[in-house]
Design a protein around this motif. Structure first.
Motif, PDB file in Angstrom:
ATOM      1  N   SER A   4      38.233  40.477  49.334  1.00 28.91           N
ATOM      2  CA  SER A   4      38.418  40.010  48.069  1.00 28.91           C
ATOM      3  C   SER A   4      38.465  38.368  48.102  1.00 28.91           C
ATOM      4  O   SER A   4      38.709  38.215  49.333  1.00 28.91           O
ATOM      5  CB  SER A   4      39.825  39.878  47.594  1.00 28.91           C
ATOM      6  OG  SER A   4      41.362  39.567  48.647  1.00 28.91           O
ATOM      7  N   LYS A  20      38.929  35.309  48.212  1.00 27.86           N
ATOM      8  CA  LYS A  20      40.236  34.082  48.317  1.00 27.86           C
ATOM      9  C   LYS A  20      39.982  33.127  48.257  1.00 27.86           C
ATOM     10  O   LYS A  20      39.825  31.683  47.650  1.00 27.86           O
ATOM     11  CB  LYS A  20      41.080  34.893  49.196  1.00 27.86           C
ATOM     12  CG  LYS A  20      41.879  35.803  49.293  1.00 27.86           C
ATOM     13  CD  LYS A  20      43.044  36.173  50.110  1.00 27.86           C
ATOM     14  CE  LYS A  20      43.196  37.423  50.614  1.00 27.86           C
ATOM     15  NZ  LYS A  20      44.243  37.567  52.090  1.00 27.86           N
ATOM     16  N   VAL A  52      38.306  32.890  44.372  1.00 33.95           N
ATOM     17  CA  VAL A  52      39.346  32.583  44.008  1.00 33.95           C
ATOM     18  C   VAL A  52      40.427  31.189  44.470  1.00 33.95           C
ATOM     19  O   VAL A  52      40.771  30.995  42.790  1.00 33.95           O
ATOM     20  CB  VAL A  52      41.069  33.698  44.177  1.00 33.95           C
ATOM     21  CG1 VAL A  52      42.065  33.890  43.608  1.00 33.95           C
ATOM     22  CG2 VAL A  52      39.611  35.014  43.754  1.00 33.95           C
ATOM     23  N   ARG A  53      41.049  30.251  45.085  1.00 36.96           N
ATOM     24  CA  ARG A  53      41.166  28.995  44.792  1.00 36.96           C
ATOM     25  C   ARG A  53      40.672  28.605  44.239  1.00 36.96           C
ATOM     26  O   ARG A  53      41.462  27.447  43.964  1.00 36.96           O
ATOM     27  CB  ARG A  53      41.827  29.157  46.180  1.00 36.96           C
ATOM     28  CG  ARG A  53      42.890  29.608  47.300  1.00 36.96           C
ATOM     29  CD  ARG A  53      43.074  28.588  48.404  1.00 36.96           C
ATOM     30  NE  ARG A  53      41.643  29.136  49.241  1.00 36.96           N
ATOM     31  CZ  ARG A  53      41.486  30.345  50.091  1.00 36.96           C
ATOM     32  NH1 ARG A  53      42.539  30.509  49.980  1.00 36.96           N
ATOM     33  NH2 ARG A  53      41.365  29.453  50.820  1.00 36.96           N
ATOM     34  N   TRP A  57      46.048  32.864  37.542  1.00 36.55           N
ATOM     35  CA  TRP A  57      45.917  33.945  39.412  1.00 36.55           C
ATOM     36  C   TRP A  57      45.190  35.011  39.557  1.00 36.55           C
ATOM     37  O   TRP A  57      44.153  35.671  40.136  1.00 36.55           O
ATOM     38  CB  TRP A  57      47.105  33.205  40.324  1.00 36.55           C
ATOM     39  CG  TRP A  57      46.484  33.138  41.136  1.00 36.55           C
ATOM     40  CD1 TRP A  57      45.908  34.132  42.592  1.00 36.55           C
ATOM     41  CD2 TRP A  57      47.431  32.850  42.343  1.00 36.55           C
ATOM     42  NE1 TRP A  57      45.940  34.254  43.746  1.00 36.55           N
ATOM     43  CE2 TRP A  57      46.667  33.267  43.936  1.00 36.55           C
ATOM     44  CE3 TRP A  57      48.164  31.753  42.415  1.00 36.55           C
ATOM     45  CZ2 TRP A  57      47.467  32.485  45.173  1.00 36.55           C
ATOM     46  CZ3 TRP A  57      48.909  31.254  43.733  1.00 36.55           C
ATOM     47  CH2 TRP A  57      48.623  31.693  44.645  1.00 36.55           C
ATOM     48  N   GLU A  58      45.763  36.061  38.784  1.00 36.82           N
ATOM     49  CA  GLU A  58      46.039  37.190  38.797  1.00 36.82           C
ATOM     50  C   GLU A  58      44.240  37.799  38.296  1.00 36.82           C
ATOM     51  O   GLU A  58      43.752  38.825  39.047  1.00 36.82           O
ATOM     52  CB  GLU A  58      47.095  38.670  38.382  1.00 36.82           C
ATOM     53  CG  GLU A  58      48.060  38.184  38.966  1.00 36.82           C
ATOM     54  CD  GLU A  58      49.544  39.288  38.202  1.00 36.82           C
ATOM     55  OE1 GLU A  58      48.695  39.815  37.202  1.00 36.82           O
ATOM     56  OE2 GLU A  58      50.160  38.801  38.469  1.00 36.82           O
ATOM     57  N   LEU A  86      41.521  37.056  40.934  1.00 33.98           N
ATOM     58  CA  LEU A  86      41.652  37.588  41.894  1.00 33.98           C
ATOM     59  C   LEU A  86      41.294  39.309  41.404  1.00 33.98           C
ATOM     60  O   LEU A  86      40.046  39.596  42.059  1.00 33.98           O
ATOM     61  CB  LEU A  86      42.822  38.248  42.276  1.00 33.98           C
ATOM     62  CG  LEU A  86      44.146  36.899  43.473  1.00 33.98           C
ATOM     63  CD1 LEU A  86      45.274  37.867  43.664  1.00 33.98           C
ATOM     64  CD2 LEU A  86      43.341  37.581  45.021  1.00 33.98           C
ATOM     65  N   GLU A  87      41.634  39.637  41.053  1.00 34.83           N
ATOM     66  CA  GLU A  87      40.669  40.819  40.096  1.00 34.83           C
ATOM     67  C   GLU A  87      38.934  40.757  40.071  1.00 34.83           C
ATOM     68  O   GLU A  87      38.848  41.253  40.242  1.00 34.83           O
ATOM     69  CB  GLU A  87      41.084  41.944  38.522  1.00 34.83           C
ATOM     70  CG  GLU A  87      40.631  42.729  38.516  1.00 34.83           C
ATOM     71  CD  GLU A  87      41.998  43.329  37.194  1.00 34.83           C
ATOM     72  OE1 GLU A  87      41.785  44.805  36.963  1.00 34.83           O
ATOM     73  OE2 GLU A  87      42.334  43.091  37.058  1.00 34.83           O
ATOM     74  N   ASN A 135      37.481  39.045  41.343  1.00 31.37           N
ATOM     75  CA  ASN A 135      36.606  38.511  43.159  1.00 31.37           C
ATOM     76  C   ASN A 135      37.477  39.923  43.766  1.00 31.37           C
ATOM     77  O   ASN A 135      36.485  39.765  45.310  1.00 31.37           O
ATOM     78  CB  ASN A 135      37.349  37.437  43.168  1.00 31.37           C
ATOM     79  CG  ASN A 135      36.159  36.340  42.797  1.00 31.37           C
ATOM     80  OD1 ASN A 135      35.343  35.854  42.336  1.00 31.37           O
ATOM     81  ND2 ASN A 135      37.267  35.352  41.951  1.00 31.37           N
ATOM     82  N   PHE A 136      37.351  41.007  43.746  1.00 27.30           N
ATOM     83  CA  PHE A 136      37.492  41.949  44.361  1.00 27.30           C
ATOM     84  C   PHE A 136      36.909  42.737  44.218  1.00 27.30           C
ATOM     85  O   PHE A 136      36.670  43.635  43.157  1.00 27.30           O
ATOM     86  CB  PHE A 136      39.416  42.625  43.451  1.00 27.30           C
ATOM     87  CG  PHE A 136      40.385  43.532  44.462  1.00 27.30           C
ATOM     88  CD1 PHE A 136      41.305  43.121  45.629  1.00 27.30           C
ATOM     89  CD2 PHE A 136      39.222  44.991  44.499  1.00 27.30           C
ATOM     90  CE1 PHE A 136      41.596  44.087  46.229  1.00 27.30           C
ATOM     91  CE2 PHE A 136      40.204  45.965  45.195  1.00 27.30           C
ATOM     92  CZ  PHE A 136      40.854  45.271  46.177  1.00 27.30           C
ATOM     93  N   PHE A 180      47.986  42.410  45.173  1.00 27.34           N
ATOM     94  CA  PHE A 180      46.689  43.272  45.431  1.00 27.34           C
ATOM     95  C   PHE A 180      46.987  44.576  45.480  1.00 27.34           C
ATOM     96  O   PHE A 180      46.273  45.254  45.106  1.00 27.34           O
ATOM     97  CB  PHE A 180      46.581  42.766  46.803  1.00 27.34           C
ATOM     98  CG  PHE A 180      46.010  41.816  46.811  1.00 27.34           C
ATOM     99  CD1 PHE A 180      44.389  41.614  46.299  1.00 27.34           C
ATOM    100  CD2 PHE A 180      45.673  40.417  47.546  1.00 27.34           C
ATOM    101  CE1 PHE A 180      43.837  40.407  47.312  1.00 27.34           C
ATOM    102  CE2 PHE A 180      45.990  39.264  48.147  1.00 27.34           C
ATOM    103  CZ  PHE A 180      44.282  39.273  47.507  1.00 27.34           C
TER     104      PHE A 180
END
Length: 135
Positions: free
Chosen positions: A21, A23, A26-27, A82-83, A86-87, A89-90, A119
């Protein structure tokens, strides 16, 4: 004659090997969405990270604490964004997943991980554990 030992199980680490991911991205996306300083967001995450990994605080409190630090009134919406980031970019290493699938026909496949709840949900949704029997 000494009996040779046979390999019966294989253990994989998942994060950074089977899955990844971004991160940092995401941030960056979260900071942009809420007009936050990226470094300040990282600092707030890191303040709580080790405790969060061992379940203190629980997920909703963790997200609430971070959103409160930035005066974001709706921690549920913040958590959802946020979720989503994350998803998005996972990624799953499909070649390695295929190898695990093939190996699972002959070996017991296990994983070791200190995965966090969000995660874990993404991994399940993306089929990461499909051929892993013990996790």
């Amino acid at each position: 004659m000494k009996k040779e030992k046979e390999v019966k199980a294989l253990v994989f680490d998942i994060g950074g090997l089977l899955t990844n991911s971004n991160k940092d991205l995401v941030r960056k996306e979260l900071a942009k969405k809420y007009n936050l300083d990226e470094r300040a967001l990282l600092n707030e995450i890191l303040k709580r990270h080790n405790d969060f990994l061992i379940g203190k605080p629980i997920y909703s409190d963790y997200m609430g604490e971070i959103s409160k630090a930035f005066n974001i009134p709706d921690s549920i919406e913040f958590s959802k964004h946020w979720e989503d980031f994350l998803e998005k970019n996972f990624t799953v290493n499909q070649d390695l997943l295929e190898l695990i699938k093939d190996l699972s026909k002959k070996y017991l496949i296990c994983s070791l991980s200190n995965v966090t709840p969000f995660f874990e949900k993404i991994r399940i949704k993306k089929g990461v554990y499909e051929h892993i029997k013990i996790r």
